[in-house]
Design a protein around this motif. Sequence first.
Motif, PDB file in Angstrom:
ATOM      1  N   GLY A 162       0.893  -1.257  -0.203  1.00  0.00           N
ATOM      2  CA  GLY A 162      -0.073   0.330   0.251  1.00  0.00           C
ATOM      3  C   GLY A 162       0.707   1.485   0.121  1.00  0.00           C
ATOM      4  N   GLY A 163       0.054   2.508   0.119  1.00  0.00           N
ATOM      5  CA  GLY A 163       0.859   3.908  -0.288  1.00  0.00           C
ATOM      6  C   GLY A 163      -0.377   4.415   0.106  1.00  0.00           C
ATOM      7  N   GLY A 164      -0.497   5.606   0.134  1.00  0.00           N
ATOM      8  CA  GLY A 164      -1.425   7.030  -0.356  1.00  0.00           C
ATOM      9  C   GLY A 164      -2.213   6.462   0.460  1.00  0.00           C
ATOM     10  N   GLY A 165      -2.698   6.133   1.210  1.00  0.00           N
ATOM     11  CA  GLY A 165      -4.036   6.004   2.830  1.00  0.00           C
ATOM     12  C   GLY A 165      -4.656   4.723   2.522  1.00  0.00           C
ATOM     13  N   ARG A 166      -4.302   3.942   0.974  1.00  0.00           N
ATOM     14  CA  ARG A 166      -5.374   2.791  -0.024  1.00  0.00           C
ATOM     15  C   ARG A 166      -5.513   2.137   0.719  1.00  0.00           C
ATOM     16  N   ALA A 184     -10.634  -3.645   3.542  1.00  0.00           N
ATOM     17  CA  ALA A 184      -8.530  -3.110   3.267  1.00  0.00           C
ATOM     18  C   ALA A 184      -8.577  -4.187   2.299  1.00  0.00           C
ATOM     19  N   ARG A 185      -8.590  -5.982   2.661  1.00  0.00           N
ATOM     20  CA  ARG A 185      -8.212  -6.904   1.492  1.00  0.00           C
ATOM     21  C   ARG A 185      -8.811  -6.581   0.255  1.00  0.00           C
ATOM     22  N   SER A 186      -9.730  -5.668   0.222  1.00  0.00           N
ATOM     23  CA  SER A 186     -10.423  -5.517  -1.245  1.00  0.00           C
ATOM     24  C   SER A 186     -10.319  -4.234  -1.876  1.00  0.00           C
ATOM     25  N   GLU A 187      -9.763  -3.224  -0.461  1.00  0.00           N
ATOM     26  CA  GLU A 187      -9.756  -2.168  -1.424  1.00  0.00           C
ATOM     27  C   GLU A 187      -8.167  -1.573  -2.411  1.00  0.00           C
ATOM     28  N   SER A 188      -7.311  -2.769  -1.264  1.00  0.00           N
ATOM     29  CA  SER A 188      -5.775  -3.226  -1.576  1.00  0.00           C
ATOM     30  C   SER A 188      -5.358  -3.962  -2.682  1.00  0.00           C
ATOM     31  N   PHE A 192      -3.277  -2.367  -6.359  1.00  0.00           N
ATOM     32  CA  PHE A 192      -2.158  -2.584  -6.170  1.00  0.00           C
ATOM     33  C   PHE A 192      -2.406  -4.441  -7.003  1.00  0.00           C
ATOM     34  N   GLY A 193      -3.632  -4.693  -6.891  1.00  0.00           N
ATOM     35  CA  GLY A 193      -3.581  -6.236  -7.242  1.00  0.00           C
ATOM     36  C   GLY A 193      -2.907  -7.065  -6.513  1.00  0.00           C
ATOM     37  N   ASN A 194      -2.967  -6.913  -5.131  1.00  0.00           N
ATOM     38  CA  ASN A 194      -1.869  -7.833  -3.942  1.00  0.00           C
ATOM     39  C   ASN A 194      -3.401  -7.808  -2.679  1.00  0.00           C
ATOM     40  N   ASP A 195      -3.944  -7.923  -2.078  1.00  0.00           N
ATOM     41  CA  ASP A 195      -4.998  -8.067  -1.255  1.00  0.00           C
ATOM     42  C   ASP A 195      -4.491  -8.711  -0.148  1.00  0.00           C
TER      43      ASP A 195
END
Length: 449
Positions: A162-166, A184-188, A192-195
């Motif tokens: 992650g980065g930028g708060g995402r 969090a896993r869904s957003e990641s 980023f293509g990585n959960d």
Amino acid sequence: MFDKILIANRGEIALRVIRACREMGIKSVAVHSTADSDAMHVRMADESVCIGPASSAQSYLNKAAIISACEITGAQAVHPGYGFLSENAGFAQALADHDITFIGPTAQHIRIMGDKITAKETAKELGIPVVPGSAGGVPDVEAALQVAAEIGYPVIIKATAGGGGRGMKVATSPTDLEIAFRTARSESKAAFGNDEVYIEKYLQKPRHIEIQVFGDGKGNAVHLGERDCSLQRRHQKVFEEAPGPCITPTMRSEIGEVCASAMRKLKYIGAGTIEFLYEDGRFYFIEMNTRLQVEHPVTEAIFGIDLVREQIRVAAGLPMSVTQDDLEINGHAIEVRINAEKLPNFAPCPGKVNVFHAPGGLGVRMDSALYGGYSIPPYYDSLIGKLIVHGRDRPEALARLKRALGELIIDGVETSVPLFHMLLAEPDIQNGDYNIHWLEKWLAAQFGS
């Protein structure tokens, strides 16, 4: 020393590198998208190459196009600035494979520090204090609940890549955790293509303190004090200062030496920033940024050192021009990030700049690629300038900032300048009494957002 350097970036940071090259007698090459053909960095560089259409994926993130630009122009090195490919290990390696110098750390060090879990493990091995949390990625909700029970609530779930708060979520109870973990896993995964996510103790009222480090790749390294970057919105910094209002000389020396020692062990080369949460006299490692920071000018101001020049020197195999004993703090510096955004929702506000007038005078620096008649494109980050002030002490720096903001004219687009006028009137800002949650709470109270 290099004869020609290509800058794989745009905007004010590209101009920053071009200026350092010019002072060192090095030719500069600007790359640009079709949307940036009239940009100031293109005008100021000795040469320029168009590397693709407006989309950053097809231009500023296009590794093959940038390497081709190096080959066409004969550039021997690439300075990546910040953002874009500055922390891309694959890009650094690709340049090395083509015998082009990457002005930054090795691909190995970028890779180590680019993965949050590996970075934390490496920090612990190097003696850097870390936040209590999971030993690595947390595979499922059951494991997450166990970790949280061990370290205590509240906890924060973070994306490994992650980065930028995402991919960041806070949980204050087991029920919160189950929802936050899945979100969090869904957003990641989406970002980023990585959960993969990990869990850390969530500190209540920490400050964001970062230590500037610099190494020569041969086992020598120094620290250049700290910056306080606690005024943030959605994990994005808006106001940075050095030295930190809450850091004593003893604290600075101790944590600085810890960080410099770690860089010596790694044989780190170039500029880097080790970021911490700081609370109740203790530092907790967050991450390391293996590049030049947006806020590097405040460090340059108080130490009187050109960090880009130093980056170029060590990349060329020369020694650093300073030792730790040479580095003494002189005064206080503050930077505010000027974005093309409309308050109170901070919506991006690209468009034509009719008039641009930069403030001046003693202790004032304006890093910007704006000019009258320039059209800010809608395709990139909304950062359009950085106003940096330096004074003998913090009160003088604040007074100088207020004066400089009053002189700054950007006509034609909305900017974040009014935010800083409001902030400078706040007693907490005047007293340096704030933490990483202060700004968002203040914005909610002011604008209900």
